[in-house]
Design a protein around this motif. Structure first.
Motif, PDB file in Angstrom:
ATOM      1  N   PRO A 410       0.847  -1.495  -0.037  1.00 54.65           N
ATOM      2  CA  PRO A 410       0.111   0.165  -0.041  1.00 54.65           C
ATOM      3  C   PRO A 410       1.139   1.203   0.164  1.00 54.65           C
ATOM      4  O   PRO A 410       1.845   1.455   0.552  1.00 54.65           O
ATOM      5  CB  PRO A 410      -0.730  -0.116   1.330  1.00 54.65           C
ATOM      6  N   HIS A 411       0.251   2.307  -0.692  1.00 55.96           N
ATOM      7  CA  HIS A 411       0.932   3.793  -0.574  1.00 55.96           C
ATOM      8  C   HIS A 411      -0.351   4.780  -0.414  1.00 55.96           C
ATOM      9  O   HIS A 411      -1.477   4.445  -0.606  1.00 55.96           O
ATOM     10  CB  HIS A 411       1.692   3.952  -1.962  1.00 55.96           C
ATOM     11  N   ASN A 412       0.238   5.916  -0.037  1.00 57.74           N
ATOM     12  CA  ASN A 412      -1.005   7.130  -0.515  1.00 57.74           C
ATOM     13  C   ASN A 412      -0.218   8.022  -1.101  1.00 57.74           C
ATOM     14  O   ASN A 412       1.019   8.115  -1.452  1.00 57.74           O
ATOM     15  CB  ASN A 412      -1.722   7.397   0.836  1.00 57.74           C
ATOM     16  N   CYS A 469       4.400  10.110  -1.262  1.00 56.90           N
ATOM     17  CA  CYS A 469       3.573   9.024  -0.298  1.00 56.90           C
ATOM     18  C   CYS A 469       3.647   9.549   1.129  1.00 56.90           C
ATOM     19  O   CYS A 469       4.976   9.845   1.554  1.00 56.90           O
ATOM     20  CB  CYS A 469       4.277   7.528  -0.589  1.00 56.90           C
ATOM     21  N   LEU A 471       3.263   7.606   3.760  1.00 54.08           N
ATOM     22  CA  LEU A 471       3.708   6.627   4.667  1.00 54.08           C
ATOM     23  C   LEU A 471       5.311   7.176   4.882  1.00 54.08           C
ATOM     24  O   LEU A 471       5.946   7.184   4.071  1.00 54.08           O
ATOM     25  CB  LEU A 471       3.775   5.155   3.933  1.00 54.08           C
ATOM     26  N   HIS A 474       8.532   5.559   3.571  1.00 56.71           N
ATOM     27  CA  HIS A 474       8.563   5.661   2.069  1.00 56.71           C
ATOM     28  C   HIS A 474       9.125   7.005   1.749  1.00 56.71           C
ATOM     29  O   HIS A 474       9.820   7.254   0.556  1.00 56.71           O
ATOM     30  CB  HIS A 474       7.167   5.284   1.371  1.00 56.71           C
ATOM     31  N   MET A 479      10.341   8.831  -1.921  1.00 55.50           N
ATOM     32  CA  MET A 479       9.039   8.610  -2.806  1.00 55.50           C
ATOM     33  C   MET A 479       8.448   9.840  -2.616  1.00 55.50           C
ATOM     34  O   MET A 479       7.439  10.134  -2.075  1.00 55.50           O
ATOM     35  CB  MET A 479       8.089   7.624  -1.913  1.00 55.50           C
TER      36      MET A 479
HETATM   37 CU    CU Z   1       4.226   4.475   0.119  1.00 57.97          CU
END
Ligand code: CU
Ligand code: C2O
Ligand code: CU
Length: 504
Positions: A410-412, A469, A471, A474, A479
């Protein structure tokens, strides 16, 4: 039996033993990876409510706040002193509050022994005031960003954003809420007595090793840090006594990597009234609201006299495979907060039929589209570089951003300086929880979202905004990318070298 046969038998049995051991080991790791604090019923600490930050209004009408980043110790459990960081205190920070149209100035002083930044997550403001990785505040220095609040009422937040160190600084305790009001939000008759029927809930998952935080990442957790219990506003095992029929909860997921699916232990329905960037057009009834790191939601829940009800986070689907479900937190359950209703409750007016139309673009007349492929190794194949501008956007233009995650975890996706509309999720119209103003959106593995974004902040070719992202591990790994907003025909400049702001 020949020597050869005997050897074969020994080898085969040895193989079986190894396989069984490995299988058993895996099962052990697999079942050990699931966490639940549900039903333990240990709500023994009264929920702390962050104080409202004091402010003063100067001669030019600017509201001035002071935030001091400091190191200290916090007793999450009586007698156990945990080394922590906080704003104006030892853990988390006061709630800043301002109204649309007001000019604000925040004097951020850094008394830590390392440089950090303070970013105003969800705020529409000039990029140079954004508090991203380019606005480092050196130890001993003060940074005083200022801007005019020019957006709808919303629950925003603030936290550090130094490149590569964000997870560490947030986990040590640097985070707080920033509540914005406007004439509409104050006139709707919503529960709005801060700390009474309008509760800020900063939700974080944590893990302790004795008195100290354990911020280690599990070997199999590709999302980063996952704790084994939750805390709200820095309170472990919290309860809160409420005295109104309707209670508004401003939920903020300030966790590093964990996504929650909030609901109540009896599955009661509640009303979602606002998303990241402000009120919804209409309150949306539901019994679950999912929040990935950085996202906010305002919900209104009805309580009955004398009852106790628990805000819980339920297992959720964060990938279509067992690995993410189990090792990245999808199967976990947490009892987050117990609400204890008084025997006699003040009457609350019913929620209005309509709330407020979000000021977000509908995606028509888009000037251009962009594509973002999310990978932990970098967005569109490139890890973050402080000196590289990844995109140049024309001020006032609406763009369609397509964001795709096929990375197996999962990422956001969060964009600075704007509130956007989610146009679609995997080609379908978004569910009610994604129909309001958003600045962060969750992307489980194998998800594509289309966003309509209008960039109406002021142009500054040299100061970039970030997208990344949320998170935090990340993000720290790179990211993240940077874009500048320019006037029509203008070119991107060069991000000013990272420098620490000295003095005032
Ligand atoms: Cu992520
Ligand atoms: Cu809440 Cu770029 O961050
Ligand atoms: Cu942000």
């Amino acid at each position: 039996m020949s020597g050869f046969k005997r050897l074969l038998i020994i080898l085969v049995s040895f193989g079986i033993v190894l396989t069984v051991a490995a299988g058993g080991g895996f099962l052990w790791v697999y079942s050990g990876a699931k966490v639940s604090t549900a039903g333990r019923g240990t709500f023994r600490n009264q929920l702390a409510v962050p104080p409202l930050a004091k402010s003063s209004v100067g001669p030019d009408g600017t509201r001035v706040f002071d935030l001091r980043m400091q190191a200290g110790e916090t007793e999450f459990t009586a007698g156990q002193k945990t080394p922590t960081w906080g704003f104006n205190g030892s853990y988390l920070g006061p709630t800043l509050r301002a109204q649309r149209g007001e000019k604000v100035r925040i004097r951020v002083s850094n008394t830590l022994d390392e440089a950090s930044t303070v970013h105003w997550h969800g705020m529409r403001l000039p990029a140079a005031m954004d508090g991203g990785p380019h606005q480092l505040v050196a130890p001993g220095a003060t940074w005083s960003p200022h801007w005019k609040i020019d957006q709808q009422a919303a629950t925003l937040w603030y936290h550090p954003h130094p490149h590569g160190e964000t997870e560490d600084h947030v986990q040590r305790g640097l985070a707080g809420m920033f509540i914005l009001d406007d004439a509409k939000s104050l006139g709707l008759g919503l529960p709005d007595t801060y700390g009474v029927n309008d509760l800020p809930l900063i939700v974080q998952d944590v893990k302790f090793d004795g008195a100290r935080f354990d911020h280690g990442h599990g070997l199999l957790q590709t999302v980063g840090f996952l704790g084994d219990r939750t805390m709200v506003n820095g309170t472990l095992d919290p309860y809160r006594v409420v005295g109104d029929e309707l209670v508004r909860l401003r939920l903020l997921n300030a966790s590093s990597a964990r996504t929650y699916d909030f609901g109540f232990d009896d599955d009661r329905e509640f009303s979602l009234i606002a998303t990241d960037g402000g009120l919804l057009e209409k309150a949306a009834p539901m019994n679950r609201i999912q929040l990935s790191p950085g996202e906010r939601a305002e919900i209104v829940v009805r309580v009955r006299p004398g009852e106790r009800t628990v805000l819980r986070s339920y297992p959720l689907s964060i990938g279509q495979d067992f690995y993410n479900q189990r090792f990245n937190g999808g199967d976990d359950t947490f009892d987050v907060l117990e609400l204890r209703a008084q025997k006699r409750l003040r009457h609350s007016p019913a929620l209005p039929a309509t709330l407020e139309k979000p000021e977000i673009p509908d995606g028509s007349h888009a000037a251009r589209g962009r594509f973002f492929n999310l990978q932990v190794t970098g967005i569109n194949g490139r890890p973050m570089s402080m000196g590289r501008i990844d995109g140049t956007v024309t001020r006032g233009a609406t763009e369609i951003w397509t964001v795709r995650n096929t990375n197996g975890m999962p990422h956001n996706f969060h964009v600075h300086g704007v509130q956007f509309r989610v146009l679609s999720v995997n080609g379908h119209a978004p569910e009610p929880a994604l129909r309001g103003a958003k600045d962060t959106v969750f992307l489980p593995d194998r998800t594509t979202v289309k966003l309509a974004i209008r960039f109406d902040g002021p142009a500054d070719p040299n100061a970039p905004y970030m997208y990344h992202c949320h998170l935090l591990y990340h993000e720290d790994q790179g990211m993240m990318g940077q874009f500048v907003v320019v006037d029509k025909g203008q070119r991107a400049g060069r991000p000013s070298a990272v420098h620490a702001h000295q003095g005032h």
